[in-house]
Design an enzyme around this catalytic site. Sequence first.
Site, PDB file in Angstrom:
ATOM      1  N   ASP A   1       2.387  -8.505  14.296  1.00  7.29           N
ATOM      2  CA  ASP A   1       1.991  -7.575  13.236  1.00  7.29           C
ATOM      3  C   ASP A   1       0.849  -6.686  13.747  1.00  7.29           C
ATOM      4  O   ASP A   1      -0.244  -7.164  14.043  1.00  7.29           O
ATOM      5  CB  ASP A   1       1.544  -8.373  12.015  1.00  7.29           C
ATOM      6  CG  ASP A   1       1.362  -7.516  10.775  1.00  7.29           C
ATOM      7  OD1 ASP A   1       1.207  -6.288  10.908  1.00  7.29           O
ATOM      8  OD2 ASP A   1       1.366  -8.088   9.669  1.00  7.29           O
TER       9      ASP A   1
ATOM     10  N   SER B   1       1.875  -7.637   1.886  1.00  9.56           N
ATOM     11  CA  SER B   1       0.909  -6.690   2.437  1.00  9.56           C
ATOM     12  C   SER B   1      -0.218  -6.455   1.435  1.00  9.56           C
ATOM     13  O   SER B   1      -0.939  -7.388   1.090  1.00  9.56           O
ATOM     14  CB  SER B   1       1.615  -5.408   2.847  1.00  9.56           C
ATOM     15  OG  SER B   1       0.752  -4.566   3.576  1.00  9.56           O
ATOM     16  N   GLN B   2      -0.411  -5.229   0.934  1.00  9.90           N
ATOM     17  CA  GLN B   2      -1.421  -5.032  -0.102  1.00  9.90           C
ATOM     18  C   GLN B   2      -1.166  -5.974  -1.269  1.00  9.90           C
ATOM     19  O   GLN B   2      -2.105  -6.546  -1.832  1.00  9.90           O
ATOM     20  CB  GLN B   2      -1.403  -3.589  -0.612  1.00  9.90           C
ATOM     21  CG  GLN B   2      -2.335  -3.339  -1.781  1.00  9.90           C
ATOM     22  CD  GLN B   2      -2.209  -1.938  -2.329  1.00  9.90           C
ATOM     23  OE1 GLN B   2      -3.083  -1.108  -2.128  1.00  9.90           O
ATOM     24  NE2 GLN B   2      -1.116  -1.655  -3.032  1.00  9.90           N
TER      25      GLN B   2
ATOM     26  N   HIS C   1       5.122  -6.631  10.637  1.00 12.39           N
ATOM     27  CA  HIS C   1       4.580  -6.489   9.286  1.00 12.39           C
ATOM     28  C   HIS C   1       5.742  -6.300   8.331  1.00 12.39           C
ATOM     29  O   HIS C   1       6.234  -5.177   8.149  1.00 12.39           O
ATOM     30  CB  HIS C   1       3.627  -5.304   9.223  1.00 12.39           C
ATOM     31  CG  HIS C   1       2.814  -5.271   7.973  1.00 12.39           C
ATOM     32  ND1 HIS C   1       1.858  -6.217   7.686  1.00 12.39           N
ATOM     33  CD2 HIS C   1       2.836  -4.424   6.909  1.00 12.39           C
ATOM     34  CE1 HIS C   1       1.307  -5.946   6.521  1.00 12.39           C
ATOM     35  NE2 HIS C   1       1.898  -4.867   6.020  1.00 12.39           N
TER      36      HIS C   1
ATOM     37  N   TYR D   1       0.824  -1.205   0.000  1.00 10.93           N
ATOM     38  CA  TYR D   1       0.000   0.000   0.000  1.00 10.93           C
ATOM     39  C   TYR D   1       0.861   1.260   0.000  1.00 10.93           C
ATOM     40  O   TYR D   1       1.830   1.365   0.772  1.00 10.93           O
ATOM     41  CB  TYR D   1      -0.904  -0.011   1.227  1.00 10.93           C
ATOM     42  CG  TYR D   1      -1.921   1.099   1.275  1.00 10.93           C
ATOM     43  CD1 TYR D   1      -3.058   1.040   0.483  1.00 10.93           C
ATOM     44  CD2 TYR D   1      -1.751   2.189   2.119  1.00 10.93           C
ATOM     45  CE1 TYR D   1      -4.009   2.050   0.532  1.00 10.93           C
ATOM     46  CE2 TYR D   1      -2.695   3.205   2.183  1.00 10.93           C
ATOM     47  CZ  TYR D   1      -3.826   3.133   1.377  1.00 10.93           C
ATOM     48  OH  TYR D   1      -4.764   4.135   1.425  1.00 10.93           O
TER      49      TYR D   1
END
Length: 342
Positions: free
Chosen positions: A267, A181-182, A296, A91
């Site tokens: 996370d 992640s994203q 994360h 992101y």
Amino acid sequence: MPIIDMARAELERYRPSPSAEPDLASFWERTLAEAARQPLDVQVESVEFPVDNLSVYRLSYGGWQGTRVVGWFLSRADGSRQPGLVFYHGYSGHKGWPFDYLGWALQGYAVLAVDVRGQAGDTADAASYPGGHAVGCMTMGIESPEAYYYRGVYVDSVRALDALASRPEADPDRLGVLGVSQGGGLALAVAALDARPKVAMPEVPFLCHFPRAVEVSDKLPYQEIATFLHRRPEYTERAFRTLSYFDNLNLADRIRCPVLMTVGLQDLICPPSTVYGVYHRIDAPKELRVYPYGAHEAFPTHAEHKLRWARRYLMQADWKTGPTDDSRPIQSSTPARSTTPT
């Protein structure tokens, strides 16, 4: 180890109920059918790069409703048909640089790394969104699934498979998707919405189990949703209905390819329960690698496992029927496999 979300024993048992609307399948069938009528129009521009036996291109293609998606395409310059990998980024990030993908390309994978619309890369966003939103992308168009920002992102991500498969260097029958992640959330969504991926390797995936994430995480990007709803509480029911169409918790049971996932138990951005919840709904060969002290991040020790999975499902001579080495695929008929790296 501090407990950030749930104790691990609870996470292993955590199976939240999906929140899918009755028309989830028809919404995506209609969306993808509309997207398929839009020209793909793949264009490439050769990029000089100081590595022998490697071709590098700046590639672009038509995304959702007029947005032109930009990416890097790399392949070995030996005229061979290579299995393909699509990389999605985190992101607010971007596709990175050709150097980031050398290891994969020089092994013999055709690589396409794409920018997400309207974030930090070269892909603009041609869409307009009704109403206001919190700073960032998470609440743009959240009033309805038809107008929501991630509708375009998911379509662009699926069409990356079309763009990669259009290249003569890439074998359209051997495609994989991956990201962090994203990017991990997009890999899951693409594997759910399109049958072509033969393997998905999402790491610490975002875009999972939205109601839980907004409830537990006080970090961005999920905090964008909380901020918006704090200021506009009258939108709460409508917003979570919209998010349900894009929640990998609701899409996960559509995935049929092998899935290798990671989770960090510390996370704060993508809480472990959101990852476990999605993982438990995947009815396909799968493995979740658990990093008890991980946050994360892309875990360096995980890289080798991705290499092995890509080789197993995309590169081996009998990839259609299973691996040829001593490593065995995890059968979907067995309990969910969760491993802790040593």
